[in-house]
Design a protein around this motif. Structure first.
Motif, short mmCIF file in Angstrom:
data_model
loop_
_atom_site.label_atom_id
_atom_site.label_comp_id
_atom_site.label_asym_id
_atom_site.label_seq_id
_atom_site.Cartn_x
_atom_site.Cartn_y
_atom_site.Cartn_z
N HIS A 29 0.83 -1.20 0.00
CA HIS A 29 0.00 0.00 0.00
C HIS A 29 0.87 1.26 0.00
O HIS A 29 0.46 2.31 0.46
N ASP A 47 -4.60 3.02 -2.10
CA ASP A 47 -6.05 2.84 -2.03
C ASP A 47 -6.37 1.35 -1.89
O ASP A 47 -5.93 0.53 -2.70
N GLY A 48 -7.14 1.01 -0.86
CA GLY A 48 -7.41 -0.39 -0.58
C GLY A 48 -8.08 -1.13 -1.72
O GLY A 48 -7.72 -2.27 -2.03
N ALA A 49 -9.07 -0.50 -2.36
CA ALA A 49 -9.79 -1.16 -3.44
C ALA A 49 -8.86 -1.40 -4.64
O ALA A 49 -8.91 -2.47 -5.27
N ARG A 50 -8.02 -0.42 -4.94
CA ARG A 50 -7.10 -0.59 -6.07
C ARG A 50 -5.99 -1.59 -5.75
O ARG A 50 -5.54 -2.33 -6.63
N ALA A 108 -6.47 -4.17 -3.91
CA ALA A 108 -7.15 -5.46 -4.08
C ALA A 108 -7.18 -5.87 -5.55
O ALA A 108 -7.03 -7.06 -5.88
N LYS A 129 -5.52 -1.94 4.73
CA LYS A 129 -6.98 -1.80 4.58
C LYS A 129 -7.55 -3.21 4.43
O LYS A 129 -7.94 -3.64 3.35
N ASP A 186 -10.25 -4.82 5.30
CA ASP A 186 -11.62 -5.06 4.82
C ASP A 186 -11.68 -4.98 3.30
O ASP A 186 -12.39 -5.78 2.66
N ALA A 187 -10.97 -4.02 2.72
CA ALA A 187 -10.98 -3.86 1.27
C ALA A 187 -10.23 -4.99 0.57
O ALA A 187 -10.51 -5.33 -0.58
#
Length: 327
Positions: A55, A88-91, A93, A113, A115-116
């Protein structure tokens, strides 16, 4: 650099261990010592492709050390290392999913992150890819099916900082968090508050904007003259805080978690009281080597518990003994 030679000894020993393991394996089971050539030479280990996904934010030099450790380990263990990052957690992932699509032989990932990250990490595990976590994720790795975690206990790191402030007689400390929602950083500040004999307060700054970091710290110190210590949670922010404290006309003592050569120099000359080192080179090195060890014989370190790489306190009393890490 001296750091590379020191850690290289451990890598050489590990490579020797792999050779012994290979010699004890049935013929055709795969594996063997890296190196050699020709028909009579020992067979090379099969090249593995490993994705290291962090991250890391742009410009944060802390991650250069993790990557250096990972690359050193990859070179010794015949591993093709694919490094990517996104704060960014979603990115991040999505980067895990890309690694799965690339059919890598192993994934090393940070879980700031969690959860993401959980969904894509679990998909990687279900796809039969060995996954290891580093740096952030001690409380979450087992629930995702991750084999082992390499890092420091962040709460304990905060407690270690508190003990140093207690010895110095500091009574009011601000704990500067550069990434709101980062569970590891929050845990460090919680550990500080738990062990500090005085009081502490969290100060959030925008870590991707050093101007914001400086102005926020300066403003806080100007409006709260009784603050006598500042704890930053990353080397670049510590160096920015040096100037922020001066600009505020404050006499607050500065310390930090996570070190680099500039922080080490500041500890030596007395500009900073101490640093809490999680030894990121080891995190990168050991986690990449862990993929090779798992591939060779299903070996997993930790026994289900996190493999701790810190915290290690660096202050004026022991700075010379760790000099090779920062030269």
């Amino acid at each position: 650099m001296k750091r590379w030679s020191r850690v290289g000894i451990a890598g050489i020993a590990a490579t020797g261990a792999l050779l012994l393991a290979a010699c004890g394996s049935p013929a055709g089971a795969g594996g063997g010592a890296a190196g050699g050539g020709g028909d009579d030479a020992a067979p090379k280990t099969e090249e593995l492709k490993v994705a290291l996904i962090t991250h890391a934010a742009p410009g944060d030099t802390f991650w250069d050390t993790i990557r250096a450790g990972a690359e050193n380990s990859a070179g010794l263990n015949n591993i093709d290392l694919l490094y990517t990052s996104d704060p960014d957690g979603a990115r991040q992932a999505q980067l895990v999913q890309q690694a799965v699509d690339q059919k890598v032989d192993g994934i090393v990932v940070t879980l700031a992150k969690a959860d993401a990250m959980s969904g894509e990490v679990k998909k990687a595990v279900e796809a039969g890819i060995p996954v290891f976590s580093i740096n952030a994720g001690e409380n979450d790795f087992k629930s995702m099916g991750i084999l082992a975690h390499f890092g420091q206990n962040e709460f304990v790191a905060g407690q270690a900082a508190a003990e140093q402030f207690n010895e110095a007689g500091k009574k009011k400390v601000i704990c500067v968090i550069q990434e709101q929602g980062h569970v590891g950083l929050e845990s460090r500040c919680e550990g500080l508050a738990d062990k500090l004999e005085g009081t502490s307060e969290v100060l959030y700054v925008q870590g991707t904007d050093m101007t914001n970091v400086a102005s926020t710290i300066t403003s806080k110190l100007q409006t709260n003259k009784d603050i006598d210590a500042v704890l930053t949670l990353g080397a670049p922010f510590a160096m920015t805080a040096v100037d922020a404290i001066k600009d505020a006309g404050s006499t607050a003592t500065l310390a930090t978690t996570d070190l680099n050569p500039d922080v080490y120099a500041a500890i030596k000359d007395g500009t900073m009281l101490f640093g809490i080192d999680q030894q990121p080179f080891m995190q990168g090195y050991e986690s990449v080597e862990a993929v090779r060890l798992y591939n060779e014989g299903g070996y997993v370190l930790g026994g289900g518990q996190a493999v701790l790489t810190g915290p290690a306190v660096v202050n004026a009393a022991n700075a010379e003994s760790v000099a090779s890490q920062f030269n």
